[in-house]
Design a protein around this motif. Structure first.
Motif: not given
Length: 597
Positions: A148-149, A172-174, A282-283, A291-293
């Protein structure tokens, strides 16, 4: 060595010089390609290579974007992609972007034919899009791990009155769905990836998608516009969506307004309630915000709130699996509040202390003070429209309230000294009137006394003259009867003697003229007395108003001077203390967000 032979061979075969040049250029290009591919093969195996996934050669002179003549595939590989690690996410993203544009495709079929074959093989009736791809490994069910991002772009609206936050984000999910794998080859399944419709609506989607959503939501992530998901040959699915997310926030930090960093906690979970899905953050470059940017490419100018990326953080729930938090902090446009709320409030409060300069009995003093109070009250009403109605005492409300109290206390002081001054003045005027009245009475008695003495002296002189005439025999004794003489005795009052003399002498004309003169003297005397009394009262009142204050009135003026010095000093100390202690008004985050946790 090769080029002259190629030229000679082409000439001997009867080709034209133009065809020979094209043939040479083609051979040179092929040689450059071979050298580039050999260099990439000689590079470390951990380096990223654009064509590593499909196992074909790179086209170094090819332009991936026709509008950019300086950006070639060789430049991308040498300067950008080749410097990435082969197992990094950036490498996979680069391959996704340039694989189809920079790699040689030796397909027996057209690309659309390959995609059609793949879709028919994996998206058939045997695929159930309502079932999550949970796998059993070693007789144990392993939850689906969803990378997750959440990328934040801009604040669309932050309303503290309704406790709502609306932001523009990309989710964004992967994840990996083993049912969507296919054997990538150069015959039938020649495409390394395909696109599939993805949506939370079962009628609209072609594949299973995670039901990630916001717990404290006013609008759902599932309301985002539909977008296609990218499916790779190994079953990896990447789904990205842009949209506006509206959340209900338990704000923290509002007590420090306008110097607050307003915090809002977003709580995410799987809306289907499945415990078989783990959302892995996500790193990122900052471990505190996994997971957050924050992307500032859409940073909105002239906005009241901006995100404080340094304070934002993410965390997992320790009690509920698949639940995570994103704590966002926003900085307010403080200059607006300082220039148009705080600074005018401070200035008007200091200006209100100018009331102590006015005279105590001046009507302008009260008008000045009340005008300043109305201005401060109006400003407080306008400020209240920006704040929620709550039980908590906000810093800005406390500051405005104390500023208003300073002004009100000044008005109360003005009313008090004015009342004391009026009481003192009334007492002095009353005492002055009493003194003037008493003085008038004393003067009237004195005038009456003088008048009576003068009249007695005149009558005594007339009586002496009359006695002399009688003795000398100059009067006509025949005209005076014995009875009239008998009435004139020394013990008789002056008024009776005057009347007897007038009757005895038979002089009515003299008697009239004497009475008229006495009436004129009496009227002029009364007019003079009234004029003297009015002048005396005016002089007493004027002396009472202009007399140098002493006693209680002197203390009243000293209180005004003391207030003029102390009020600004105390208010300055209060203002500095409030600004210094503003950081101490911070909310307890653990207590405020405990119910959300």
């Amino acid at each position: 060595f090769v080029i002259p032979i190629l030229i000679f061979a082409s000439s001997a075969a009867g080709h034209s010089s133009h065809d020979a040049t094209q043939l040479v250029t083609k051979k040179i290009s092929e040689g450059q390609k071979a050298q580039a591919n050999r260099r990439h093969q000689e590079q470390d195996e951990e380096a990223c290579f654009i064509c590593s996934r499909i196992g074909t050669e790179l086209l170094p002179e090819h332009l991936p974007y026709s509008y950019d003549y300086d950006l070639t595939c060789g430049y991308l590989q040498e300067r950008i992609i080749g410097k990435l690690s082969g197992d990094s996410r950036e490498c996979n993203a680069g391959i996704d972007l340039f694989e189809e544009r920079c790699c040689q495709h030796k397909h027996q079929l057209q690309n659309y034919e390959c995609v059609t074959n793949i879709r028919s093989s994996i998206l058939n009736d045997s695929y159930d899009k309502n079932v999550a791809p949970v796998q059993a490994i070693d007789s144990m069910l392993h939850p689906v791990e969803v990378d997750t991002l959440i990328m934040f772009f801009a604040v669309k609206e932050l309303d503290v009155l309704s406790n709502t936050l609306e932001i523009f984000v990309n989710v964004e999910l992967t994840w990996n769905d083993s049912r969507l794998r296919w054997d990538h080859n150069s015959t039938t399944n020649c495409a390394s990836r395909i696109y599939a419709r993805a949506d939370h609506s079962v009628e609209e989607t072609e594949i299973w998608v995670p039901a990630l959503d916001l717990v404290n939501r006013a609008s759902s992530i599932q309301d985002f516009p539909s977008s296609k998901a990218t499916v790779k040959s190994d079953g990896t699915v990447r789904w990205s969506r842009l949209g506006s997310l509206r959340a209900i926030c338990a704000f923290i930090g509002l007590r420090r307004m306008p110097f607050d960093d307003l915090g809002c906690r977003l709580v995410f979970h799987d809306d289907d309630g499945l415990n078989t899905i783990d959302y892995l953050l996500r790193e990122t470059s900052n471990n505190r915000t996994k997971g957050f940017t924050y992307w500032d490419i859409m940073d909105v100018a002239y906005s009241e709130f901006t995100i404080v990326n340094e304070k934002s953080e993410t965390s997992y729930s320790t009690t509920s699996p698949g639940v995570f938090y994103i704590d966002l902090y926003f900085k307010r446009a403080r200059r607006h509040y300082v220039m148009f709320i705080l600074l005018p409030n401070i200035l008007f409060t200091f200006i209100s202390f100018g009331q102590f300069v006015f005279e105590i009995d001046s009507s302008d003093r009260m008008a000045f003070s009340i005008t300043v109070v109305l201005i401060i009250v109006t400003q407080s009403v306008l400020t209240a429209t920006l704040l929620p109605v709550c039980n908590e005492l906000l810093w800005l409300n406390a500051f405005n309230l104390v500023s208003m109290l300073f002004t009100l206390v000044g008005i109360l002081e003005s009313l008090t000294v004015y009342l004391i001054h009026r009481l003192i003045l009334s007492k002095r005027v009353r005492e002055g009137k009493d003194k003037a009245q008493k003085r008038d009475e004393n003067k009237e008695e004195y005038v009456n006394l003088l008048s009576s003495r003068q009249l007695n002296d005149d009558l005594s002189e007339d009586s002496a003259q009359f006695s002399t005439k009688i003795e000398e025999g100059k009067e006509d004794e025949d005209s005076i009867t014995f009875d009239q003489k008998k009435e004139i005795t020394p013990d008789q009052p002056c008024s009776s003697l005057t009347a007897a003399l007038a009757e005895a002498t038979h002089t009515p004309q003299n008697l009239r003229s004497s009475s008229v003169g006495q009436e004129e003297d009496l009227s002029s005397s009364s007019e003079q007395k009234r004029t003297t009394r009015i002048r005396t009262q005016k002089s007493v009142i004027l002396r009472a108003l202009t007399t140098t204050p002493d006693g209680l009135e002197g203390w009243v003026e000293r209180i005004d001077i003391l207030c003029f010095v102390m009020f600004p000093l105390v208010y300055s100390i209060f203002t500095v203390a409030m600004f210094v202690r503003n950081p101490l008004w911070e909310d307890d985050k653990a207590e405020r967000w405990s119910n959300l946790t």
